[in-house]
Design a protein around this motif. Sequence first.
Motif, mmCIF file in Angstrom:
data_model
loop_
_atom_site.group_PDB
_atom_site.id
_atom_site.type_symbol
_atom_site.label_atom_id
_atom_site.label_comp_id
_atom_site.label_asym_id
_atom_site.label_seq_id
_atom_site.Cartn_x
_atom_site.Cartn_y
_atom_site.Cartn_z
ATOM 1 N N GLN A 74 -35.448 -47.031 -12.714
ATOM 2 C CA GLN A 74 -35.580 -48.271 -13.507
ATOM 3 C C GLN A 74 -36.641 -48.085 -14.575
ATOM 4 O OE1 GLN A 74 -35.334 -51.932 -10.682
ATOM 5 N NE2 GLN A 74 -36.156 -50.251 -9.460
ATOM 6 N N ASN A 87 -42.730 -47.501 -0.075
ATOM 7 C CA ASN A 87 -43.341 -48.445 -1.005
ATOM 8 C C ASN A 87 -44.701 -48.905 -0.487
ATOM 9 O OD1 ASN A 87 -42.580 -49.754 -3.578
ATOM 10 N ND2 ASN A 87 -42.955 -51.662 -2.467
ATOM 11 N N GLY A 120 -43.414 -48.019 -9.249
ATOM 12 C CA GLY A 120 -44.432 -47.568 -8.280
ATOM 13 C C GLY A 120 -44.593 -46.066 -8.246
HETATM 14 N N1 APR Z 1 -47.011 -46.138 -4.090
HETATM 15 C C1 APR Z 1 -45.984 -46.864 -3.570
HETATM 16 N N2 APR Z 1 -45.573 -48.042 -4.074
HETATM 17 C C2 APR Z 1 -46.240 -48.508 -5.153
HETATM 18 C C3 APR Z 1 -47.312 -47.812 -5.756
HETATM 19 C C4 APR Z 1 -47.684 -46.580 -5.180
HETATM 20 N N3 APR Z 1 -48.692 -45.848 -5.676
HETATM 21 N N4 APR Z 1 -47.763 -48.553 -6.804
HETATM 22 C C5 APR Z 1 -46.993 -49.670 -6.846
HETATM 23 N N5 APR Z 1 -46.089 -49.646 -5.860
HETATM 24 C C6 APR Z 1 -45.050 -50.632 -5.539
HETATM 25 C C7 APR Z 1 -45.503 -52.071 -5.680
HETATM 26 O O1 APR Z 1 -46.048 -52.526 -4.445
HETATM 27 C C8 APR Z 1 -44.195 -52.775 -6.017
HETATM 28 O O2 APR Z 1 -43.535 -53.225 -4.842
HETATM 29 O O3 APR Z 1 -44.034 -50.463 -6.499
HETATM 30 C C9 APR Z 1 -43.347 -51.698 -6.684
HETATM 31 C C10 APR Z 1 -43.177 -51.917 -8.178
HETATM 32 O O4 APR Z 1 -42.454 -53.127 -8.348
HETATM 33 P P1 APR Z 1 -42.342 -53.756 -9.812
HETATM 34 O O5 APR Z 1 -43.687 -53.827 -10.421
HETATM 35 O O6 APR Z 1 -41.528 -55.006 -9.682
HETATM 36 O O7 APR Z 1 -41.528 -52.668 -10.637
HETATM 37 P P2 APR Z 1 -39.970 -52.365 -10.540
HETATM 38 O O8 APR Z 1 -39.446 -52.679 -9.193
HETATM 39 O O9 APR Z 1 -39.783 -50.992 -11.045
HETATM 40 O O10 APR Z 1 -39.388 -53.417 -11.615
HETATM 41 C C11 APR Z 1 -38.011 -53.350 -11.890
HETATM 42 O O11 APR Z 1 -38.330 -55.087 -13.541
HETATM 43 O O12 APR Z 1 -39.369 -56.053 -15.359
HETATM 44 C C12 APR Z 1 -38.348 -55.239 -14.962
HETATM 45 O O13 APR Z 1 -37.347 -53.671 -16.361
HETATM 46 C C13 APR Z 1 -38.475 -53.864 -15.555
HETATM 47 O O14 APR Z 1 -37.638 -51.798 -14.626
HETATM 48 C C14 APR Z 1 -38.422 -52.940 -14.357
HETATM 49 C C15 APR Z 1 -37.781 -53.808 -13.291
#
Ligand code: APR
Length: 318
Positions: A120, A277, A37
């Motif tokens: 991550q 978030n 995010g």
């Molecule tokens: N501001 C705040 N939060 C945000 C924004 C933003 N501009 N854009 C997205 N988000 C939030 C989303 O709502 C979501 O809850 O960021 C979060 C991203 O979550 P994921 O897509 O699951 O990514 P992440 O948590 O980093 O995934 C962890 O999963 O697939 C594996 O290895 C991969 O490192 C990754 C791990």
Amino acid sequence: LSRLLRRRTKLPAYNSVDDAVSLLRHAKNIIVLSGAGISTSCGIPDFRSANGLYAQIQEDGEYDLSDPQEMFDIRYFREQPEVFYSFAKQIYPSNFVPSPCHRWIKLLEDRGKLLRNYTQNIDTLETLAGVQNVLQCHGSFATASCLRCRRRVPGTDIEGEIMRQEVPKCSVCRAEREAARAYEKSASAKGKPKVKGGMIWGDEEEEENEWGGGEPGIMKPDITFFGQALDSKFDECLFKDREKVDLLVIIGTSLKVAPVSEVCTHIPHSIPQIFINLTPVAHVQPDICLLGDADTIVTYLSDRLGWSIPPPPSASAK
Ligand code: APR
Ligand code: ZN
């Protein structure tokens, strides 16, 4: 749970933006746990949002994956590396610019407040923003290794193949195989015994080795795939940091993937936790939950603190 425990143990309850500002002002050893995010505003989709990578892979229908997460699964990669390499160029860190969040983490470090950034993300934008103390928990494209002989090379060595969507092969394994073939030819011509075992190839079937024998020498970026263990540095750092941390800031992550998601429960419950978030996360009870765009929130907090987030590194800094 942590909030409940705080109430039970008569620890101060934190629950407002003012509390977050005051905690940031006084903290000296902040762990920042970050996820995809914090890079979405740079143009890199996250994984699980409606417009995230997994939804795109599913919609594409181009890859016959039963679950989009197979794109990052080591077993699937060993069987069909060409699927990952048909996709990898979309996530390869090229001309992205660090977001205000990345630069905010740098700001914390410049003010001597950052204990460590556990990220991550694999886009290395924290490093590009100048953050020194960042642990890439899920690896990155910075290096790549051979699945067979484990030789490690700079990630740029396979950048060409990634951009051409080809499967990069290990040049050392290939040379060894050529040498073995040449030896076999000359040996059999002179009736000499075949070379057995080890890395020298005979005619016998290549035995499956821990790194998945079969087609020798496929190069894989040093990204931690599902089914692979994290680098031991993660445990070593967390074991050390849990004794020193005085504030945990979780930012831009759905906290769906262990063991990184368990950092929240591996630090003492007396340590306040701030969650920044777009969307709430049901299985975590931080003390302070700031929902919204992370760049906007960290900019607001910095304004309240009288801090200014550094500008993006100039293009020459790359
Ligand atoms: N501001 C705040 N939060 C945000 C924004 C933003 N501009 N854009 C997205 N988000 C939030 C989303 O709502 C979501 O809850 O960021 C979060 C991203 O979550 P994921 O897509 O699951 O990514 P992440 O948590 O980093 O995934 C962890 O999963 O697939 C594996 O290895 C991969 O490192 C990754 C791990
Ligand atoms: Zn090799």
